[in-house]
Design a protein around this motif. Structure first.
Motif, PDB file in Angstrom:
ATOM      1  N   ARG A 129       0.822  -1.216   0.000  1.00 59.05           N
ATOM      2  CA  ARG A 129       0.000   0.000   0.000  1.00 59.05           C
ATOM      3  C   ARG A 129       0.858   1.271   0.000  1.00 59.05           C
ATOM      4  N   THR A 130       2.029   1.202  -0.610  1.00 54.86           N
ATOM      5  CA  THR A 130       2.863   2.380  -0.811  1.00 54.86           C
ATOM      6  C   THR A 130       3.217   2.478  -2.293  1.00 54.86           C
ATOM      7  N   LYS A 131       3.833   3.577  -2.670  1.00 56.38           N
ATOM      8  CA  LYS A 131       4.244   3.761  -4.064  1.00 56.38           C
ATOM      9  C   LYS A 131       5.354   2.788  -4.481  1.00 56.38           C
ATOM     10  N   LEU A 132       5.965   2.108  -3.523  1.00 54.69           N
ATOM     11  CA  LEU A 132       7.053   1.177  -3.815  1.00 54.69           C
ATOM     12  C   LEU A 132       6.592  -0.266  -3.930  1.00 54.69           C
ATOM     13  N   TYR A 133       5.287  -0.500  -3.898  1.00 56.54           N
ATOM     14  CA  TYR A 133       4.763  -1.863  -3.861  1.00 56.54           C
ATOM     15  C   TYR A 133       5.019  -2.592  -5.179  1.00 56.54           C
ATOM     16  N   ARG A 134       5.435  -3.837  -5.085  1.00 57.21           N
ATOM     17  CA  ARG A 134       5.606  -4.754  -6.208  1.00 57.21           C
ATOM     18  C   ARG A 134       6.487  -4.206  -7.340  1.00 57.21           C
ATOM     19  N   PRO A 135       7.720  -3.824  -7.052  1.00 55.52           N
ATOM     20  CA  PRO A 135       8.625  -3.447  -8.145  1.00 55.52           C
ATOM     21  C   PRO A 135       9.016  -4.665  -8.966  1.00 55.52           C
ATOM     22  N   LYS A 136       9.541  -4.413 -10.149  1.00 57.55           N
ATOM     23  CA  LYS A 136       9.990  -5.513 -10.994  1.00 57.55           C
ATOM     24  C   LYS A 136      11.194  -6.230 -10.384  1.00 57.55           C
ATOM     25  N   MET A 137      12.042  -5.463  -9.676  1.00 59.46           N
ATOM     26  CA  MET A 137      13.255  -6.039  -9.104  1.00 59.46           C
ATOM     27  C   MET A 137      13.393  -5.606  -7.658  1.00 59.46           C
ATOM     28  N   LEU A 138      13.769  -6.548  -6.809  1.00 59.18           N
ATOM     29  CA  LEU A 138      13.903  -6.284  -5.382  1.00 59.18           C
ATOM     30  C   LEU A 138      15.306  -6.670  -4.931  1.00 59.18           C
ATOM     31  N   HIS A 139      15.977  -5.723  -4.275  1.00 60.11           N
ATOM     32  CA  HIS A 139      17.357  -5.898  -3.810  1.00 60.11           C
ATOM     33  C   HIS A 139      17.367  -5.995  -2.298  1.00 60.11           C
ATOM     34  N   PHE A 140      18.156  -6.927  -1.756  1.00 64.92           N
ATOM     35  CA  PHE A 140      18.282  -7.012  -0.307  1.00 64.92           C
ATOM     36  C   PHE A 140      19.685  -7.447   0.080  1.00 64.92           C
ATOM     37  N   ILE A 141      20.125  -6.941   1.237  1.00 59.16           N
ATOM     38  CA  ILE A 141      21.458  -7.195   1.783  1.00 59.16           C
ATOM     39  C   ILE A 141      21.250  -7.754   3.187  1.00 59.16           C
ATOM     40  N   CYS A 142      21.577  -9.020   3.402  1.00 59.36           N
ATOM     41  CA  CYS A 142      21.255  -9.618   4.698  1.00 59.36           C
ATOM     42  C   CYS A 142      21.912 -10.988   4.811  1.00 59.36           C
ATOM     43  N   SER A 143      21.653 -11.646   5.933  1.00 62.36           N
ATOM     44  CA  SER A 143      22.119 -13.010   6.128  1.00 62.36           C
ATOM     45  C   SER A 143      21.261 -13.975   5.309  1.00 62.36           C
ATOM     46  N   ARG A 172      28.318 -12.434   7.420  1.00 63.15           N
ATOM     47  CA  ARG A 172      27.693 -13.751   7.372  1.00 63.15           C
ATOM     48  C   ARG A 172      28.221 -14.603   6.219  1.00 63.15           C
ATOM     49  N   CYS A 173      29.233 -14.098   5.547  1.00 66.02           N
ATOM     50  CA  CYS A 173      29.846 -14.879   4.476  1.00 66.02           C
ATOM     51  C   CYS A 173      30.945 -15.759   5.055  1.00 66.02           C
ATOM     52  N   VAL A 174      30.511 -16.740   5.834  1.00 69.10           N
ATOM     53  CA  VAL A 174      31.405 -17.684   6.499  1.00 69.10           C
ATOM     54  C   VAL A 174      30.902 -19.096   6.188  1.00 69.10           C
ATOM     55  N   PRO A 175      31.790 -20.095   6.269  1.00 63.57           N
ATOM     56  CA  PRO A 175      31.376 -21.460   5.904  1.00 63.57           C
ATOM     57  C   PRO A 175      30.155 -21.961   6.656  1.00 63.57           C
ATOM     58  N   GLU A 176      29.987 -21.533   7.909  1.00 63.88           N
ATOM     59  CA  GLU A 176      28.840 -21.995   8.706  1.00 63.88           C
ATOM     60  C   GLU A 176      27.507 -21.560   8.111  1.00 63.88           C
ATOM     61  N   GLU A 177      27.524 -20.513   7.289  1.00 67.47           N
ATOM     62  CA  GLU A 177      26.283 -20.000   6.694  1.00 67.47           C
ATOM     63  C   GLU A 177      25.966 -20.647   5.349  1.00 67.47           C
ATOM     64  N   ASN A 194      30.990 -10.429  -3.144  1.00 68.75           N
ATOM     65  CA  ASN A 194      32.262 -10.045  -3.740  1.00 68.75           C
ATOM     66  C   ASN A 194      33.216 -11.238  -3.664  1.00 68.75           C
ATOM     67  N   ALA A 195      34.406 -11.075  -4.218  1.00 71.28           N
ATOM     68  CA  ALA A 195      35.313 -12.218  -4.347  1.00 71.28           C
ATOM     69  C   ALA A 195      35.702 -12.800  -2.992  1.00 71.28           C
ATOM     70  N   GLU A 196      36.058 -11.930  -2.043  1.00 72.56           N
ATOM     71  CA  GLU A 196      36.456 -12.416  -0.720  1.00 72.56           C
ATOM     72  C   GLU A 196      35.302 -13.127  -0.028  1.00 72.56           C
ATOM     73  N   GLU A 197      34.093 -12.586  -0.169  1.00 73.00           N
ATOM     74  CA  GLU A 197      32.921 -13.194   0.468  1.00 73.00           C
ATOM     75  C   GLU A 197      32.614 -14.563  -0.126  1.00 73.00           C
ATOM     76  N   ALA A 198      32.674 -14.662  -1.447  1.00 70.72           N
ATOM     77  CA  ALA A 198      32.393 -15.940  -2.106  1.00 70.72           C
ATOM     78  C   ALA A 198      33.390 -17.006  -1.664  1.00 70.72           C
ATOM     79  N   MET A 199      34.661 -16.649  -1.641  1.00 78.59           N
ATOM     80  CA  MET A 199      35.682 -17.612  -1.245  1.00 78.59           C
ATOM     81  C   MET A 199      35.554 -18.000   0.221  1.00 78.59           C
ATOM     82  N   SER A 200      35.200 -17.046   1.069  1.00 83.24           N
ATOM     83  CA  SER A 200      35.023 -17.356   2.485  1.00 83.24           C
ATOM     84  C   SER A 200      33.863 -18.326   2.694  1.00 83.24           C
ATOM     85  N   LEU A 201      32.745 -18.091   2.035  1.00 82.39           N
ATOM     86  CA  LEU A 201      31.602 -18.992   2.139  1.00 82.39           C
ATOM     87  C   LEU A 201      31.984 -20.424   1.764  1.00 82.39           C
TER      88      LEU A 201
END
Length: 350
Positions: A129-143, A172-177, A194-201
Motif C-alpha cells: 500500500r505504498t508507491k514502492l509496492y511490487r517493483p519488478k526487481m527487489l534488492h536485499f542485503i542480509c544473512s 555472514r559470508c562464512v562457511p557456517e552460513e 564479492n570475491a572475498e565473500e564468495a571464497m570465504s563462504l
C-alpha cells in the motif's frame, strides 16, 4: 490497474530493502592515535548506494527505498537526498526516535563498522500500500536466514515474483552460513557476493585471483541459483572487474571501468561501490531485456561514479543543444561511459 491501485506506468523497476544510515567517521593511525583527519556525517547504507546506482540510469519515479527519518535528521543530508529526486525516497517519520547511525572507524588500513543507534529493518510487507509496492526487481542485503524470510514473504504472503537480487551481508559470508545459503538459492535470481565473500563462504583460501573467482562462481551455480537453476551468479572482484555466469551461458569477465592507469586519479573511496553496482545492474537488466552480461556493464559504470569521491556522486541537470535536460553525474554522462566500456570490450578476445 494493479492490485496495489497503481498504474503500469507508475510501477517501480527497482526497490531496495536496505536500510538508510547516517555514517560517522573516526580516523586513527596504526598505533590508535587520532590522525587529525575529520569527515562530516555522510549518507550511508547499502540500500541507499544501490538505489542511487539504479537512479544513475532510471528516473526518480522508477526507483526507490524507504528511509526511516528520526527527529535528528540533518538538513544538509535532506538537501543532498532531494537532488536525486524527491520521488526516489519514501520517508517514514518517527519523532520519538533517532535516525539509524553507524561509526566507521579507521585504524591504519583496518576499517571497523558498528551501529551506534537501534536499527529498523525493512521487510517486503513494509512496501504494501505504498508507491514502492511490487517493483519488478527487489534488492536485499542480509544473512541467508533473513533472505529466506524475505523470499517467503514475497512468495507465500504477497504472491509476487520479482527478480530478486541478493547481496549477502559480509559478516555472514562464512562457511557456517553455506547450508542456509543453499536452502534459499532456488528463490534468488541474481546472487552477488564479492570475491572475498564468495571464497570465504566456500572455505577457499588465498588471495582472490581470476581463476579462483571462476571456480567459486561455478560452485555457487552448482548449488542451484534461481528456479530450476536458471539464475545468475555475479562475483564483484574490485580492480579485476566482475565475473558473470549462469548455467545456460559461459562465464565472462567485465573489467573495472577505471584501469590501473586511471586509478590514482579517479579512485578515491570504494565504499558503496558494490551496492551501487547492483543498482546499476538492475537498471541494465531492465534496459537489456534481462541480459545479465550486458547489464553488468551498467553496474560497472554505476560503480565508477561512486568511487570518484567520498560519499555519493553529484547529480546536475544540464540543458543540451535542443533545450532538453541532461543528467550529468560528476560532470559526465553515464551513457558515454557505457559506450566507452562497450568499445573496450569489443577489443578483448575471449
Amino acid at each position: 490497474m494493479s492490485s496495489s491501485g497503481t498504474s503500469e506506468e507508475s510501477e517501480r523497476i527497482f526497490v531496495s530493502l536496505g536500510m538508510f544510515i547516517i555514517d560517522d567517521f573516526q580516523f586513527h593511525d596504526e598505533n590508535d592515535k587520532p590522525t587529525g583527519r575529520t569527515l562530516p556525517p555522510q549518507i550511508g547504507g547499502g540500500g541507499t548506494y544501490a538505489t542511487v546506482g539504479a537512479r544513475i540510469w532510471l528516473p526518480a519515479e522508477k526507483v526507490g527505498m524507504i528511509i526511516d527519518r528520526g527527529h535528528d535528521f540533518p538538513e544538509d543530508i535532506q538537501k543532498k537526498l532531494d537532488t536525486y529526486g524527491t520521488d526516489t525516497w519514501l520517508y517514514r517519520d518517527d519523532q520519538q526516535r533517532v535516525t539509524t547511525r553507524a561509526l566507521n572507524s579507521y585504524r591504519g588500513d583496518y576499517r571497523g563498522f558498528q551501529y551506534t543507534t537501534p536499527r529498523v529493518r525493512i521487510t517486503p510487507r513494509d512496501l504494501s500500500r505504498t508507491k514502492l509496492y511490487r517493483p519488478k526487481m527487489l534488492h536485499f542485503i542480509c544473512s541467508p536466514t533473513r533472505a529466506a524470510a524475505i523470499v517467503s514473504d514475497i512468495e507465500k504472503e504477497l504472491d509476487w515474483k520479482p527478480i530478486t537480487i541478493y547481496e549477502p551481508i559480509p559478516d555472514r559470508c562464512v562457511p557456517e552460513e553455506l547450508p542456509a545459503l543453499i536452502e534459499v538459492l532456488s528463490s534468488i535470481s541474481i546472487l552477488s557476493p564479492n570475491a572475498e565473500e564468495a571464497m570465504s563462504l566456500l572455505s577457499m583460501t588465498g588471495a582472490p585471483t581470476k581463476s579462483l573467482v571462476e571456480t567459486a562462481c561455478a560452485r555457487l551455480l552448482d548449488y542451484g541459483v534461481g528456479q530450476d537453476g536458471t539464475g545468475t551468479v555475479i562475483i564483484r572482484s574490485g580492480a579485476m572487474g566482475a565475473y558473470v555466469a549462469s548455467r545456460s551461458k559461459p562465464g565472462r569477465w567485465v573489467p573495472a571501468f577505471w584501469t590501473s592507469e586511471d586509478a590514482s586519479k579517479h579512485v578515491v573511496d570504494v565504499t558503496g561501490a558494490g551496492n551501487s553496482f547492483l543498482g546499476g545492474l538492475a537498471a541494465g537488466l531492465y534496459e537489456t531485456a534481462g541480459d545479465a552480461y550486458q547489464a553488468t556493464l551498467y553496474g560497472t559504470v554505476s560503480a565508477s561514479f561512486v568511487i570518484e569521491q567520498e560519499g555519493l556522486p553529484r547529480l546536475m541537470q544540464t540543458p543540451d543543444h535542443t533545450g532538453h535536460e541532461l543528467e550529468e553525474w560528476n560532470g559526465d554522462l553515464p551513457r558515454r561511459r557505457l559506450r566507452d566500456l562497450q568499445d573496450r570490450l569489443q577489443k578483448i578476445t575471449y
